[in-house]
Design a protein around this motif. Structure first.
Motif, PDB file in Angstrom:
ATOM      1  N   SER B 190       1.075  -0.679  -0.015  1.00 51.91           N
ATOM      2  CA  SER B 190      -0.076   0.028  -0.110  1.00 51.91           C
ATOM      3  C   SER B 190       0.956   1.445   0.432  1.00 51.91           C
ATOM      4  O   SER B 190       1.533   1.164   0.238  1.00 51.91           O
ATOM      5  CB  SER B 190      -0.978  -0.285   0.706  1.00 51.91           C
ATOM      6  OG  SER B 190      -0.342   0.220   2.478  1.00 51.91           O
ATOM      7  N   ASP B 191       0.335   2.257  -0.676  1.00 55.00           N
ATOM      8  CA  ASP B 191       1.258   3.648  -0.391  1.00 55.00           C
ATOM      9  C   ASP B 191       1.972   4.016   0.696  1.00 55.00           C
ATOM     10  O   ASP B 191       2.560   4.655   1.062  1.00 55.00           O
ATOM     11  CB  ASP B 191       0.237   4.753  -0.743  1.00 55.00           C
ATOM     12  CG  ASP B 191       0.107   4.691  -2.386  1.00 55.00           C
ATOM     13  OD1 ASP B 191       0.696   3.916  -2.741  1.00 55.00           O
ATOM     14  OD2 ASP B 191      -1.142   5.302  -3.109  1.00 55.00           O
ATOM     15  N   GLU B 192       1.038   3.379   2.004  1.00 51.81           N
ATOM     16  CA  GLU B 192       2.117   4.143   3.161  1.00 51.81           C
ATOM     17  C   GLU B 192       2.390   3.482   3.284  1.00 51.81           C
ATOM     18  O   GLU B 192       3.916   3.456   3.945  1.00 51.81           O
ATOM     19  CB  GLU B 192       0.985   4.172   3.923  1.00 51.81           C
ATOM     20  CG  GLU B 192      -0.458   4.705   4.274  1.00 51.81           C
ATOM     21  CD  GLU B 192      -2.266   4.499   3.777  1.00 51.81           C
ATOM     22  OE1 GLU B 192      -2.554   3.622   4.740  1.00 51.81           O
ATOM     23  OE2 GLU B 192      -2.578   4.594   2.390  1.00 51.81           O
ATOM     24  N   GLU B 193       2.516   2.358   3.802  1.00 53.79           N
ATOM     25  CA  GLU B 193       4.066   1.166   3.600  1.00 53.79           C
ATOM     26  C   GLU B 193       4.354   1.574   2.556  1.00 53.79           C
ATOM     27  O   GLU B 193       5.800   1.602   3.377  1.00 53.79           O
ATOM     28  CB  GLU B 193       3.534  -0.002   3.130  1.00 53.79           C
ATOM     29  CG  GLU B 193       2.322  -0.778   4.560  1.00 53.79           C
ATOM     30  CD  GLU B 193       2.092  -1.825   3.821  1.00 53.79           C
ATOM     31  OE1 GLU B 193       1.301  -3.433   4.614  1.00 53.79           O
ATOM     32  OE2 GLU B 193       2.000  -2.033   2.505  1.00 53.79           O
ATOM     33  N   ARG B 194       4.865   1.362   1.295  1.00 54.84           N
ATOM     34  CA  ARG B 194       5.978   2.355   0.522  1.00 54.84           C
ATOM     35  C   ARG B 194       6.765   3.164   1.272  1.00 54.84           C
ATOM     36  O   ARG B 194       7.610   3.525   1.379  1.00 54.84           O
ATOM     37  CB  ARG B 194       5.300   2.927  -0.713  1.00 54.84           C
ATOM     38  CG  ARG B 194       6.559   3.771  -1.915  1.00 54.84           C
ATOM     39  CD  ARG B 194       5.385   2.300  -3.750  1.00 54.84           C
ATOM     40  NE  ARG B 194       6.614   3.297  -4.299  1.00 54.84           N
ATOM     41  CZ  ARG B 194       6.564   4.915  -4.431  1.00 54.84           C
ATOM     42  NH1 ARG B 194       5.269   5.539  -4.052  1.00 54.84           N
ATOM     43  NH2 ARG B 194       6.951   5.312  -5.117  1.00 54.84           N
ATOM     44  N   GLU B 195       6.073   4.602   1.532  1.00 52.29           N
ATOM     45  CA  GLU B 195       6.360   5.532   2.648  1.00 52.29           C
ATOM     46  C   GLU B 195       7.165   5.194   3.328  1.00 52.29           C
ATOM     47  O   GLU B 195       8.764   5.369   3.230  1.00 52.29           O
ATOM     48  CB  GLU B 195       5.323   6.648   2.477  1.00 52.29           C
ATOM     49  CG  GLU B 195       4.460   7.318   1.034  1.00 52.29           C
ATOM     50  CD  GLU B 195       5.661   8.396   0.488  1.00 52.29           C
ATOM     51  OE1 GLU B 195       6.907   8.603   1.134  1.00 52.29           O
ATOM     52  OE2 GLU B 195       5.527   7.969  -0.726  1.00 52.29           O
ATOM     53  N   ASP B 196       6.599   3.827   4.390  1.00 53.31           N
ATOM     54  CA  ASP B 196       7.588   3.846   5.348  1.00 53.31           C
ATOM     55  C   ASP B 196       8.729   3.413   4.790  1.00 53.31           C
ATOM     56  O   ASP B 196       9.501   4.274   5.987  1.00 53.31           O
ATOM     57  CB  ASP B 196       6.445   3.273   6.238  1.00 53.31           C
ATOM     58  CG  ASP B 196       5.289   4.163   6.968  1.00 53.31           C
ATOM     59  OD1 ASP B 196       5.296   5.349   6.860  1.00 53.31           O
ATOM     60  OD2 ASP B 196       4.947   3.591   7.627  1.00 53.31           O
ATOM     61  N   GLU B 199      11.317   5.672   3.405  1.00 57.71           N
ATOM     62  CA  GLU B 199      11.665   6.814   4.729  1.00 57.71           C
ATOM     63  C   GLU B 199      12.847   5.519   5.581  1.00 57.71           C
ATOM     64  O   GLU B 199      13.947   6.954   6.053  1.00 57.71           O
ATOM     65  CB  GLU B 199      10.736   7.188   5.847  1.00 57.71           C
ATOM     66  CG  GLU B 199      10.288   8.373   6.256  1.00 57.71           C
ATOM     67  CD  GLU B 199       9.734   9.090   6.924  1.00 57.71           C
ATOM     68  OE1 GLU B 199       9.188   8.940   8.383  1.00 57.71           O
ATOM     69  OE2 GLU B 199       8.086   9.603   5.724  1.00 57.71           O
ATOM     70  N   LYS B 249       5.438   3.194  -8.457  1.00 55.78           N
ATOM     71  CA  LYS B 249       4.421   3.098  -7.701  1.00 55.78           C
ATOM     72  C   LYS B 249       3.985   2.291  -6.878  1.00 55.78           C
ATOM     73  O   LYS B 249       3.417   2.050  -6.438  1.00 55.78           O
ATOM     74  CB  LYS B 249       3.538   4.023  -8.825  1.00 55.78           C
ATOM     75  CG  LYS B 249       3.845   5.906  -8.545  1.00 55.78           C
ATOM     76  CD  LYS B 249       3.362   6.890  -8.392  1.00 55.78           C
ATOM     77  CE  LYS B 249       3.915   8.356  -8.380  1.00 55.78           C
ATOM     78  NZ  LYS B 249       3.751   8.843  -7.145  1.00 55.78           N
TER      79      LYS B 249
END
Lengths: 622, 256
Positions: B190-196, B199, B249
């Motif tokens: 998911s997008d949040e996971e990717r962001e995490d 980071e 993405k």
């Protein structure tokens, strides 16, 4: 010397257990005695006295003499046995008094020199009279209780010859009679004065040599058997001869043994081997039986319903008086035994050879099974063919004779096998060859087939008599020992000498170790030598004996132990690897000539020059 | 000569010990203990002052005649309930009833019934030919009888029920297939996971970079050199990972 050895050895080493003795010294006059308990025979063999059961075959040995026993006697109650011996000139000869029940020595009485000729007990066992030999010529009375001498006297007048026989009164303890060459004397013992007084008996014109004597029950008369072949009857009181006979047909070779029966009749044994039953009144022969050898002793069993006869050919016969027929109960060699051999694989039989005969024995019962006699010849060596179908023997007339083993018939003779007598012999295990050694030192190989005997090869290297031949198991090599001081290992394929062992000795025996890389020799230098077979180099020397040469040797089938025997009269068991004596057997009274371990390691059988065969228990049998 | 042919052998000299014939062990009965026991039992019976007291038979119980014959059940005297069958023909002794007469006027009553009765409807028939046979019209098929049945043109109930069942089975199967497919499909990040993830990677890079920057200037020993190489390798790896994740993405996580 020999006994000194024996005593020191027995102190520190285990003794071999003697299982049986086959032997009887028949040359001793009146040597065979039936004990008054009627169950035992007492007889001498070399330097021992043997007590043997008649019905139960037990044997007890009275060891103690240092040389051959020359006379034996038993007291009338049967509680004492006395035996005398011969010894070397100038030395004292012992009389040994034995306790019969305990079979042990009571006292050693020594006064006589050289030889004890005869012995007699008084009827109540109070005194023992001993008669010295030719070089001693004295008569001694001993107290049995105190075990010391009472008195002594010269045995015969200076004009007369030596007495040889001695007989005590049946009733009185103070009277005894001696007889010998031209002398018959009645002796009276005067105990308070410690004297013995003789009275010479008158035989008138007759000149006789007394061989044996016998006294009647009531002491009125006594009989003397003479070397002329007649019997004299003398009155005890008047010391005069009452009559003699037979007058016409005398017994040839003399009367050598005498037995007086209750009826007054006589049983006479002669030097020609005749046992005759004669009437007491006119000495006419009623019955007679021919035996082998000169009769040397006749002894009654009990009251005389049965009696035993010993001959100088070492045979013991039993007679039943009622049918007067002989029954042979014991035999043995009377001359030196030269060789002993077991048939391959069995311990129940063995064969021995001696002067003029070969005998086959049954080991468990000590019984003679077969006798092969060649008169006046000496057999030096024997061997069984491996298949057991013939007995091969080496004789001093230079012939090799083969006999059938069951009937003892002659199968073949190899004439002129050696020029100075055949002294050693061996057969190969394939039964096709005999290898013989002679007195001249040649070793000859004979090819044996069914009908022909062919000389294959003569190997001349030794320069003196061959004493022992041993063949390798593969029959391609043999070793010969000779008294010229060499042992030669021969190649039996090319008939060449492979190796020679030299030593400063007369080699008497040689043995291959069973793995056949080493051999052991021994001889007169009393050393046992270990040698390498491959190059003949010495490995080790052992001191085999302290006093006498080693004559016989045998090694066990696994090679861990070997036995030796020789002139020190001892049988020794050795550990092969350690070279230590493990057991010593004391019991021989003559030089041991050969000995063998039986094939299943149960017994050691040793033979000696006095004709005895001794069977020992093999100590390392598992 | 014959004796000479037989070869002798030393081994024949060994005396043959006569072997004793084997003796079969004495027969001992298996029943011996039993016999012994019975003898023992019967032996001391008289020690009880005579045999044991037993019941003496009564003198009345003597043996009677026929007492040993088998006893049969007693015969029944009369058979109750057994009825005589009614005969279809009159018995010989029966006499017909005589003299019974009716007063009814059958002719009149029959005529009156016919006159008063309703007339009969004729049955519809058909005739196949001239001078032909007559059939009932009802069963001839000429009348539209089945069209007028009540359930004419309606789907039978069993067909309806079967169709229903097939449809349900199909639906259940489809649901199962969908479920399993969903289970096996790769998980999408998911997008949040990717962001995490990004980071975290960057943070790590910063740390490693920090360490790298603070290295000594002179790299003179082997451990230092190895440390530097290790840090460089880590940074390179992290940079590569970050660029990979930033480039895409949509990220699926392959299930093993």
């Amino acid at each position: 010397m020999a006994t000194g050895d024996a005593e020191s050895f027995t102190d520190e080493l285990n003794g071999l257990h003697l299982e049986a003795v086959i032997g009887f010294n028949g040359h001793v006059p009146s040597g065979l005695i039936c004990h008054p308990d009627r169950e035992h025979l007492i007889y001498p063999l070399g330097c021992t006295v043997i007590v043997q059961g008649i019905n139960i075959r037990t044997q007890d040995f009275l060891h103690g003499h240092t040389n051959n026993v020359s006379c034996v006697t038993v007291s009338s109650s049967g509680s004492y046995v006395a035996s005398g011996q011969i010894t070397f000139m100038g030395f004292k000869a012992d009389i040994i008094l034995w306790d019969y029940q305990k079979r042990e020595m009571l006292a050693r009485l020594s006064l006589h020199k050289g030889k004890i000729e005869n012995l007699a007990f008084s009827p109540n066992d109070l005194y023992l009279v001993s008669l010295g030999g030719q070089d001693d010529g004295s008569m001694v009375v001993w107290s049995v209780l105190k075990k010391e001498a009472i008195c002594g006297s010269p045995a015969s007048a200076r004009s007369a010859g030596n007495p040889t026989t001695l007989i005590y009164s049946n009733c009185r303890d103070e009277m005894f009679i001696s007889a010998g060459n031209g002398t018959i004397r009645v002796w009276e013992l005067d105990l308070p004065n410690r004297k013995i007084r003789p009275t010479e008996c008158q035989t008138g014109q007759l000149k006789r040599i007394g061989n044996c004597a016998m006294m009647t029950e009531d002491d009125s008369y006594f009989y003397i058997g003479t070397s002329t072949g007649d019997v004299l009857k003398l009155n005890t009181k008047s010391t005069l001869m009452s009559d003699y006979g037979p007058i016409k047909e005398k017994f040839s070779l003399g009367v050598t043994a005498l037995l007086l029966l209750k009826t007054g009749d006589l049983v006479i044994g002669t030097g020609a081997g005749i046992v005759a039953h004669c009437s007491g009144s006119n000495y006419k022969t009623i019955k007679k039986v021919q035996l082998q050898g000169a009769i040397t002793s006749i002894t009654p069993r009990g009251q005389g319903h049965q009696f035993f006869v010993g001959t100088n050919e070492a045979q013991i016969y039993r007679f039943s008086f009622s049918d007067f027929r002989e029954e042979l109960i014991a035999t043995c060699h009377s001359e030196a035994i030269h060789d002993i051999i077991f048939p391959f694989g069995t311990s129940d039989l063995f064969a021995t050879c001696s002067k003029s005969d070969i005998r086959v024995w049954y080991t468990p019962e000590n019984r003679e099974l077969l006798r092969i006699t060649i008169p006046n010849m000496t057999c030096h060596a024997i061997d069984f063919m491996r298949d057991g179908k013939s007995i091969i023997s080496a004789w001093n007339d230079g012939k090799i004779r083969a006999f059938t083993p069951e009937t003892g018939r002659l199968m073949y003779v190899i004439e002129h096998a050696h020029s100075m007598g055949v002294t050693a012999l061996a057969t190969t295990s394939d039964c096709k060859r005999i290898i013989s050694g002679g007195g001249e030192g040649q070793v000859r190989v004979w090819e044996i087939s069914k009908s022909t005997r062919k000389l294959e090869e003569v190997m001349k290297e030794h320069i003196s008599s061959i004493s022992c031949i041993k063949i390798k198991k593969n029959n391609k090599e043999c070793v010969t020992a000779s008294i010229d001081g060499t042992c030669i290992i021969w190649d039996l394929v090319r008939f060449m000498r492979r190796q020679m062992i030299l030593a400063n000795t007369l080699f008497k025996c040689v043995c291959y170790h069973p793995d056949e890389h080493q051999l052991i020799t021994s001889g007169t230098d009393r050393k046992i030598g270990y040698w390498e077979v491959f190059d003949g180099s010495p490995i080790r020397d052992l001191e085999g004996s302290l006093s006498g040469s080693i004559n016989g040797m045998d090694i066990t089938a696994d090679g861990t132990f070997f036995v030796t025997g020789g002139d020190d009269h001892l049988v020794k068991v050795w550990d092969y690897n350690e070279g230590e004596v493990t057991f010593v057997g004391v019991g021989h009274s003559g030089n041991i000539t050969r000995l063998k371990i039986c094939p299943n390691n149960k017994y050691i059988v040793s033979v000696s020059a006095d004709g005895a065969i001794l069977r020992w228990k093999y100590p390392h049998a598992n | 000569m014959a004796a000479f042919l037989v070869e002798e052998s030393i081994y024949n000299l060994i005396p043959q010990v006569p072997c004793k014939p084997f003796k079969v062990p004495r027969y001992i009965s298996k029943l011996k203990p039993y016999v012994k026991q019975t003898i023992q039992q019967s032996k001391f019976q008289w020690k009880t002052m005579g045999p044991a007291k037993v019941h003496v038979p009564s003198p009345k119980d003597f043996l009677q005649k026929h007492s040993k014959e088998p006893k049969l059940p007693k015969r029944k005297k009369d058979q109750v309930g057994k009825k005589t069958l009614k005969l279809s023909v009159p018995h010989r002794t029966d006499h017909p009833v005589m003299g019974v007469q009716s007063n009814k006027n059958f002719i009149n009553t029959n005529a009156a019934n016919v006159i008063m009765g309703v007339a009969k409807k004729p049955v519809p028939v058909c005739v196949d030919r001239y001078q032909g046979d007559k059939f009932l019209l009802e069963t001839s098929g000429l009348v539209p009888r089945y069209l007028k049945k009540k359930d004419y043109g309606v789907t039978p109930t069993y067909v309806v029920r079967r169709n229903e069942e097939a449809k349900q089975a199909q639906e259940a199967y489809d649901a199962y297939v969908k479920k399993t497919l969903r289970k096996k499909a790769m998980k999408r990040l998911s997008d949040e996971e990717r962001e995490d993830l990004l980071e975290g990677l960057k943070k790590n890079w910063v740390q490693v970079h920090q360490a790298f920057q603070s290295l000594s200037v002179e790299i003179d020993t082997l451990p230092k050199k190895l440390n530097k190489e290790r840090l460089e390798l880590q940074m390179k790896q992290l940079e590569h990972d970050i660029s990979t994740i930033e480039k895409h993405k949509v990220i699926y996580i392959a299930n093993k």
